[in-house]
Design a protein around this motif. Structure first.
Motif, PDB file in Angstrom:
ATOM      1  N   THR A   4       0.809  -1.209   0.000  1.00 14.09           N
ATOM      2  CA  THR A   4       0.000   0.000   0.000  1.00 14.09           C
ATOM      3  C   THR A   4       0.845   1.262   0.000  1.00 14.09           C
ATOM      4  O   THR A   4       0.384   2.326   0.343  1.00 14.09           O
ATOM      5  N   GLU A   5       2.110   1.151  -0.395  1.00 17.82           N
ATOM      6  CA  GLU A   5       2.901   2.334  -0.668  1.00 17.82           C
ATOM      7  C   GLU A   5       2.655   2.737  -2.112  1.00 17.82           C
ATOM      8  O   GLU A   5       2.165   1.956  -2.926  1.00 17.82           O
ATOM      9  N   LEU A 139      -4.501   4.787  -8.115  1.00 24.30           N
ATOM     10  CA  LEU A 139      -4.899   4.932  -6.725  1.00 24.30           C
ATOM     11  C   LEU A 139      -5.681   3.714  -6.264  1.00 24.30           C
ATOM     12  O   LEU A 139      -6.703   3.364  -6.862  1.00 24.30           O
ATOM     13  N   SER A 141      -8.190   1.934  -3.411  1.00 19.51           N
ATOM     14  CA  SER A 141      -9.294   2.467  -2.618  1.00 19.51           C
ATOM     15  C   SER A 141      -9.803   1.395  -1.680  1.00 19.51           C
ATOM     16  O   SER A 141      -9.506   0.205  -1.834  1.00 19.51           O
ATOM     17  N   THR A 164     -12.698   5.255   0.685  1.00 15.63           N
ATOM     18  CA  THR A 164     -11.516   5.795   1.350  1.00 15.63           C
ATOM     19  C   THR A 164     -10.344   5.686   0.385  1.00 15.63           C
ATOM     20  O   THR A 164     -10.113   4.624  -0.199  1.00 15.63           O
ATOM     21  N   PRO A 166      -6.037   6.931  -0.310  1.00 15.80           N
ATOM     22  CA  PRO A 166      -4.837   7.449   0.349  1.00 15.80           C
ATOM     23  C   PRO A 166      -4.768   8.964   0.181  1.00 15.80           C
ATOM     24  O   PRO A 166      -5.200   9.505  -0.839  1.00 15.80           O
ATOM     25  N   ASP A 167      -4.230   9.634   1.169  1.00 18.05           N
ATOM     26  CA  ASP A 167      -4.148  11.091   1.128  1.00 18.05           C
ATOM     27  C   ASP A 167      -2.923  11.512   0.330  1.00 18.05           C
ATOM     28  O   ASP A 167      -1.889  11.911   0.874  1.00 18.05           O
ATOM     29  N   LEU A 187     -10.188  10.869   2.718  1.00 19.11           N
ATOM     30  CA  LEU A 187      -8.766  10.633   2.511  1.00 19.11           C
ATOM     31  C   LEU A 187      -8.137  10.176   3.823  1.00 19.11           C
ATOM     32  O   LEU A 187      -8.412  10.752   4.878  1.00 19.11           O
ATOM     33  N   ASP A 190      -3.145   7.366   6.985  1.00 19.72           N
ATOM     34  CA  ASP A 190      -2.640   6.011   7.203  1.00 19.72           C
ATOM     35  C   ASP A 190      -3.506   5.029   6.436  1.00 19.72           C
ATOM     36  O   ASP A 190      -4.283   4.266   7.015  1.00 19.72           O
ATOM     37  N   PHE A 191      -3.361   5.058   5.127  1.00 22.62           N
ATOM     38  CA  PHE A 191      -4.194   4.194   4.285  1.00 22.62           C
ATOM     39  C   PHE A 191      -3.873   2.719   4.493  1.00 22.62           C
ATOM     40  O   PHE A 191      -4.749   1.861   4.364  1.00 22.62           O
ATOM     41  N   THR A 192      -2.629   2.407   4.818  1.00 19.69           N
ATOM     42  CA  THR A 192      -2.244   1.009   5.041  1.00 19.69           C
ATOM     43  C   THR A 192      -3.127   0.365   6.102  1.00 19.69           C
ATOM     44  O   THR A 192      -3.609  -0.760   5.934  1.00 19.69           O
TER      45      THR A 192
END
Length: 316
Positions: A4-5, A139, A141, A164, A166-167, A187, A190-192
């Protein structure tokens, strides 16, 4: 690279990109199933009707919800070589098992600078889609809405729709396109953690496939215990992957399933009933694979994953 990077190209030229796409971007939806239809309907209601592409020719899409229904005019294009003009924003709503089949659409619709938002399960979306969209911002989601395909071809949206992302700067394009619609966008810095929490929820839903039952099956004490144990081993893997998730997450997920309507299904169960390939690797196999990479024992995954894989691929 962790799943998720994001590579630098996902946020290249953020100011220019946002300015270029702020005035009525050309939006394409690839894969007008339950998720694709929901997002297409949200855009159409707001006067931003997207172009539609998929495997089956249709003259319209229909979203049903508690307040009525939305009809999205077509047609749904089925030939990437005919009439597929490049888009500013591509909402890729095919399942993880269909990414390769969707590659010709990405080739036809993408140009350098196109934003591709992947509306599908898993934590490996950028790695799977990125090679098919060179020069584009890809991106991932997390999709948070209960949408079900109905036998008549319509889609039933059983609750609020939310995404949701990633920001990162390119996410502003998606948020702007969906601003003021029935599909909200948030957004996450910490999307991970968000992505792995949803992955754990999706993994537990695999027990619905193995039991052949809908959400009501989690009302059984034995299935609830099994789900908790399965989620706890998945939580160890998620943390090893960089997710910041509390010890309470497994219980919260099981309690969530137990609170749902007993007849609420899940896409992987619908695929099993219909005899379609399952997203077993994206939703469940990843825990086993990543666990092995980190040296984490995942005994329940060692049983669940082969059963799901066999149910999807056979033989027999």
């Amino acid at each position: 690279m962790a799943p998720t990077e994001f590579p630098h190209h996902a946020s290249d030229r953020p100011a220019d990109l946002s300015e270029r796409l702020s005035d009525r971007p050309a939006v394409a939806v690839v894969g007008p199933g339950a998720i694709g239809t929901t997002v297409a309907a949200a855009l159409h209601e707001a006067g931003r009707t997207p172009r539609l592409y998929g495997r089956t020719a249709r003259d319209h899409l229909q979203l049903r919800h508690d307040g009525g229904s939305v009809v999205v005019p077509g047609p749904v294009g089925i030939d990437p070589a005919r009439g597929a003009e490049p888009a500013d924003l591509v909402l890729l709503a095919v399942k993880a098992t269909q990414v390769e089949a969707a590659a010709p659409w990405l080739a036809a619709l993408c140009r350098p600078g196109t934003v591709v938002c992947v509306l599908q399960n898993g934590v490996e979306q950028e790695a799977a889609v990125g090679p098919h969209a060179p020069g584009c911002a890809v991106l991932p989601s997390v999709v948070w809405f209960p949408a079900e395909a109905r036998p008549d071809g319509s889609v039933w949206l059983r609750g609020p729709a939310r995404l949701t992302l990633p920001d990162v700067p390119a996410a502003a394009v998606v948020r702007e396109a969906l601003r003021g619609t029935r599909c909200s966008v948030e957004l996450a810095a910490d999307f991970t953690s968000v992505a792995w929490r949803k992955l754990l929820q999706n993994a537990a839903a695999g027990l619905m496939v193995l039991s052949g039952r809908r959400a009501g099956v989690f009302g059984r004490a034995d299935i609830a215990r099994l789900a908790l144990d399965y989620l706890r081993e998945g939580l160890q893997v998620a943390r090893a992957e960089g997710a910041d998730l509390s010890d309470e997450v497994p219980r919260e997920i099981v309690d969530g399933f137990r609170s749902y309507p007993a007849d609420l299904g899940t896409s992987i169960l619908a695929d099993r009933v219909a005899g379609r390939p399952l997203e077993w690797d994206t939703r469940n196999g990843v825990i086993l694979r990543r666990g092995r990479a980190h040296g984490i024992a995942t005994p329940i995954s060692e049983v669940v994953v082969p059963l799901l894989a066999a149910g999807s691929e056979g033989p027999g």
